[in-house]
Each structure stands twice: as C-alpha cells, then as structure tokens.
Design a protein around this motif. Structure first.
Motif, PDB file in Angstrom:
ATOM      1  N   MET A  97       0.820  -1.097   0.186  1.00 31.67           N
ATOM      2  CA  MET A  97       0.093  -0.092   0.126  1.00 31.67           C
ATOM      3  C   MET A  97       0.819   1.321  -0.063  1.00 31.67           C
ATOM      4  N   THR A  98       1.917   1.228   0.683  1.00 39.43           N
ATOM      5  CA  THR A  98       2.843   2.438   0.925  1.00 39.43           C
ATOM      6  C   THR A  98       3.508   2.715  -0.385  1.00 39.43           C
ATOM      7  N   GLY A  99       4.043   1.795  -1.216  1.00 41.63           N
ATOM      8  CA  GLY A  99       4.581   1.740  -2.467  1.00 41.63           C
ATOM      9  C   GLY A  99       3.559   2.305  -3.365  1.00 41.63           C
TER      10      GLY A  99
ATOM     11  N   ALA B  64      -4.716   8.928   0.112  1.00 43.94           N
ATOM     12  CA  ALA B  64      -4.725   9.248   1.813  1.00 43.94           C
ATOM     13  C   ALA B  64      -5.410   8.181   2.506  1.00 43.94           C
ATOM     14  N   ALA B  65      -6.341   7.714   1.773  1.00 43.78           N
ATOM     15  CA  ALA B  65      -7.281   6.668   2.641  1.00 43.78           C
ATOM     16  C   ALA B  65      -6.657   5.362   2.514  1.00 43.78           C
ATOM     17  N   LEU B  66      -5.578   5.268   1.379  1.00 41.98           N
ATOM     18  CA  LEU B  66      -4.899   4.101   1.426  1.00 41.98           C
ATOM     19  C   LEU B  66      -3.833   3.990   2.532  1.00 41.98           C
ATOM     20  N   ALA B  67      -3.024   5.112   2.749  1.00 42.24           N
ATOM     21  CA  ALA B  67      -2.216   5.438   3.824  1.00 42.24           C
ATOM     22  C   ALA B  67      -2.827   5.004   5.171  1.00 42.24           C
ATOM     23  N   VAL B  68      -4.258   5.559   5.326  1.00 43.42           N
ATOM     24  CA  VAL B  68      -4.976   5.274   6.642  1.00 43.42           C
ATOM     25  C   VAL B  68      -5.060   4.043   6.925  1.00 43.42           C
TER      26      VAL B  68
END
Length: 508
Positions: A306-308, A477-481
């Motif tokens: 996800m971070t990538g 942003a939603a992915l990072a959360v």
C-alpha cells in the motif's frame, strides 16, 4: 531444507530472543563483517547505488517529450520507456533476492551493478527506440538483481538493534528521496546537456561503486549445503508478476475491460496460483511457505504494498498537478519539491532514535498518518493558490511521513528472519513496493481520468484536471490510513515497553 527453515520465529513485532539459550541461525554461515567506521562506509556505498536505482525510475519522466522528438517515438512507445523498466524490476525482484542467498550477496550485487552501468551507457547512446527499450529492460533486470542483494548486505553488516535501525533509517531516506530528486535532476539535465545524460550520469557512479565493492563489501558466504535452484518456482512467479504488472500498466491506457488488460491479468493470476502449488511441493522452494507465516513479514509486505502505491502515485500526480494545473515548468516543478526532500531526510534521520523509544509499529503508523494528512491537504487545495499557501505545508507533511515510514517497515520486514534468508526478505519487500506502485497507480489513474471526464462538460480543462488529481490524492490518503490501521491491529503491543525499535517485550 535445514531444520530451522521450518521452525516458527517470534512474530507480531517481537525481536529475536537474545538470551544465552537462544539459537543463533548463522553460526555456520557468518564471516567477519566490517566494524566501526568501515561498515558505515559500506552502507554509504550501498545507499548510493540504491539511490541511483530509485532515481532511474523517475528521472526519465521529465525527459520523455525531448526523448520522443529525438528518437521519433510515438506516445505509446514513450510509455514503454517507463513501463519496460517497471516490468523487469517488479517481476524479477523475488528471483534476485533468492539468488543473493544462494550464490553470495557480494557477487550478485556486483553482477547487477555491472549490468546496470553498461545498460545505462547503451541507453544514453541509443540511436533509436528499440535499442533504448532493450537497454531499459536490462536496467530493470539489473536493478532487480542488485537491490535486494544490497539491502540483504545492510541487514547482515548491521545486526538487529539500534545500529540496524539507524542504518535502515538512512536507507529509507535515500530510497524515498530518489523519486523526488529524479524530477529535479531530470529537469536540469534535460534542459542542459540533453536527455542522454539522464542515463550517462549513472555510468561514473556505477564504475566507482564497482571499484569500491571489493574493498567495502565483505565476501559474505552463500547459503551452505546443496545449491538446488527452484526453476519451476522461478519461472511461474516471474511470469506471474510480469504478466500481472503488464496488465496493470495496460489498464491506464486501454481500460480495465480491454483484452489487453484482462488477458495478462488472467495469465498472471494462473501463474501465481501455479507458483503456490509448486512451492508446496518443492524441496528447496524459492519462497518457503514459512516465510509468509511470520506475522512481521506478512504485515510489513502488506503495508509496503500500500505504501509503495501511495508514494509512486503521489510523485506521478504531483508532477502532473504542478505542470498542467499550476503551469510550472519541469525545472520549477523539481525545485518546488525540494521542501519534501528536506523534510523526508530530516524525518528519516529522526526515525532511528524514535524506533528505539517508541517501537517500529508506532513510528510506522505515525508516518503513514502524517503522509495521509499531507495528501488530504493537497486534495482540498484551490486551483489558483500560491506555493506558500497551497503546496509548502502539505509537501512538508508528506516528506516527513515518508521519512518516518520507510525505515520501520523495513525493520519489521526483517524481524526474526535468519541471516541465510535476508536476501529473500529483501526481494520480497522490494517486490511488494514495486507491485503496489504499479497496482495502485493504475487504479488511481483510472479514478482521476474518470473524475476529469465527469467534470469536463461543466468547467474548464484546468479545473477538471485538478478535480481528477484531487480525487487521486484523497484516495491515496485513504490507502495510507488503511495501511496505518493494519499496522496497529497486527503489531501493536500494549503490555510492555518496546525493545530496540521492534515493539518487542522486555525480558523479565
């Protein structure tokens, strides 16, 4: 397979048992490694080569228009200048990591570095698009060989504890800043000596690194015993990853329902299923099943996937937003991202100290939430805002978030992994990063394009593009959360204070 290959290791962020009765996995494979200042020189050499690898995935973006005019390449052909590198890099990382364990880390690293340097030279000298694309394929293959071997050497030279946390903090800063630096350096070189120099710049760096490799990198031995190679596993996983990435890349230009997208994705899925079946029966599997049963390894790779995706999408849409909405030149776009780079480097320098005090899960979660905050700020930014009001704040937050996140996710990925499997762990975490970048960039590109098309009938093209990019920033942003939530749920420890940045329990 040796006995300790199948034994469970401490998970959930636990550091290895350091008691006198704890087994030491590497008694037969370890050799003296650099100590004192020499091992930091080793880290410097490896970090520089990793910076070049990451840089090469982004530096080409700014140069594409000039490159296309010079080599008479179509828009489709230009997209493959980026995608060919991505396909080879993402598809071969796992194989490169396992090769480092089986054949010796220094030898594999040097081989990848030599190939990367030669391919950079031929790319800069390319007389036509075909030679350039072939060179990019070799560059990506070389990067997949070199990168996991380098990270494996770092984790071997620096044993678990504060020094490794500090080393991985530096590694994360270098890797994270490479993407942003590519935009700036690409603009400078393309505007100055010309596009070939985005490739030529790698040649002296690679040549110097090759000369220093025998002096600074220890001759770490290969895994002892029979060197059987899981050919069936290597073929299925490499084919599956390459086909999957190809389908994901094609989705941005052909759509998700196109046969050019669905065909490779279906083939990739079938090959990956075959890979799982092969690994269950292989005597010496390329990816031993017990590896993903470690909670630390599984969690770190899920979060890195996800971070990538967030990081790759961020730099892609940020460059488009600056040039197409704010009407910045390529050079100005690169200069505008300097605050992000500075914040990233400062945060990464602080990460190693925070790891020892708060634990990797807490630092990782904090970094991801900072990253999400900066992305949400960008998603709400007005089209006509100034740099100081619209961009400076979110760029600093984003840089700090990336700097805090990259070191702890690598610390978690290596927690409890025995030395003879560090190459595999490096290949796995890098594969997650590259695959996540391809996957989520394709998804967010489709989302942004759909939003832009929806807005176009009722507003200007600039506002419609901004609306699409704002949706992409919000989705990232939603992915990072979500990644932060997974980290907290899987690895958080509440009973006792952390030890050496791994969220481990203190010995009683």
């Amino acid at each position: 397979m040796s006995d300790h290959d199948t034994q469970p290791t401490p998970d959930a962020g636990l550091a290895p048992d350091r008691s006198p009765t704890a087994p030491h996995h590497a008694t037969t494979t370890d050799q003296p490694v650099p100590g004192g200042s020499r091992r930091w020189a080793t880290l410097t050499l490896l970090a520089v080569t990793q910076f070049v690898v990451v840089l090469d995935s982004s530096i080409v973006n700014i140069a594409l228009p000039s490159l296309g005019r010079s080599l008479h390449m179509s828009a489709t052909g230009l997209s493959w200048v980026v995608n060919t590198y991505l396909l080879a890099f993402g598809g071969l990382l796992l194989l490169g990591g396992r090769a480092a364990d089986l054949l010796g880390r220094r030898a594999v690293f040097a081989t990848g570095l030599l190939l990367f340097t030669l391919a950079s030279l031929t790319a800069g000298l390319a007389p036509d698009g075909a030679v350039l694309l072939a060179s990019r394929a070799v560059q990506g293959t070389a990067a997949a060989i070199m990168s996991p071997a380098a990270l494996s050497i770092v984790t071997t030279v620096f044993p678990e504890g504060r020094d490794r946390d500090r080393a991985l903090g530096i590694w994360g800063a270098v890797a994270g800043s490479g993407g942003a630096a590519g935009v700036l350096l690409g603009g400078i070189l393309t505007s100055g000596p010309g596009w070939p120099w985005i490739f030529f710049i790698n040649v002296p760096v690679g040549a110097l690194a090759l000369l220093l490799t025998p002096k600074l990198i220890p001759a770490l031995p290969a895994r002892p015993g029979r060197r059987s190679f899981d050919l069936a596993g290597a073929t299925t996983v490499t084919g599956g990853l390459v086909a999957s990435v190809l389908g994901l890349v094609s989705s941005s230009s052909h759509g998700w329902t196109s046969p050019r997208t669905l065909g490779p994705l279906a083939i990739g899925a079938l090959l990956l299923v075959a890979f799982v079946a092969v690994e269950r029966r292989a005597a010496q599997p390329l990816l031993p099943p017990h590896m993903l049963r470690r909670r630390t390894v599984a969690t770190a790779n899920t979060v890195m996937l996800m971070t990538g995706g967030v990081i790759v999408s961020l730099f892609y849409f940020l460059a488009l937003h600056m040039q197409q909405v704010l009407e910045y030149s390529p050079l100005r776009s690169g200069l505008a991202q300097l605050p992000l780079n500075v914040a990233l480097i400062v945060a990464a320098a602080c990460a190693s100290r925070l790891l020892a005090r708060a634990g990797a899960p807490v630092v990782l979660t904090s970094g991801l939430l900072l990253l999400a905050s900066g992305l949400l700020w960008l998603a709400a930014a007005p089209v006509d805002g100034s740099f100081l009001v619209t961009l400076l704040g979110p760029l600093v937050l984003i840089g700090a978030g990336i700097g805090l996140a990259l070191a702890p996710v690598n610390v978690i990925a290596y927690s409890g992994v025995p030395p003879h499997e560090t190459g595999l762990a490096g290949g796995l975490i890098n594969t997650s990063q590259q695959t996540g970048g391809a996957l989520f960039l394709a998804v967010l590109t489709t989302l942004a394009a759909s939003r832009t098309q929806h807005l176009l009938p009722g507003t200007s093209r600039t506002h419609a593009l901004a609306g699409g990019y704002h949706w992409a920033f919000a989705a990232a942003a939603a992915l990072a959360v979500l990644a932060a939530a997974i980290t907290t749920l899987a690895l958080a420890r509440r009973e006792r204070p952390p030890l050496h940045g791994l969220g481990a329990e203190q010995p009683s």
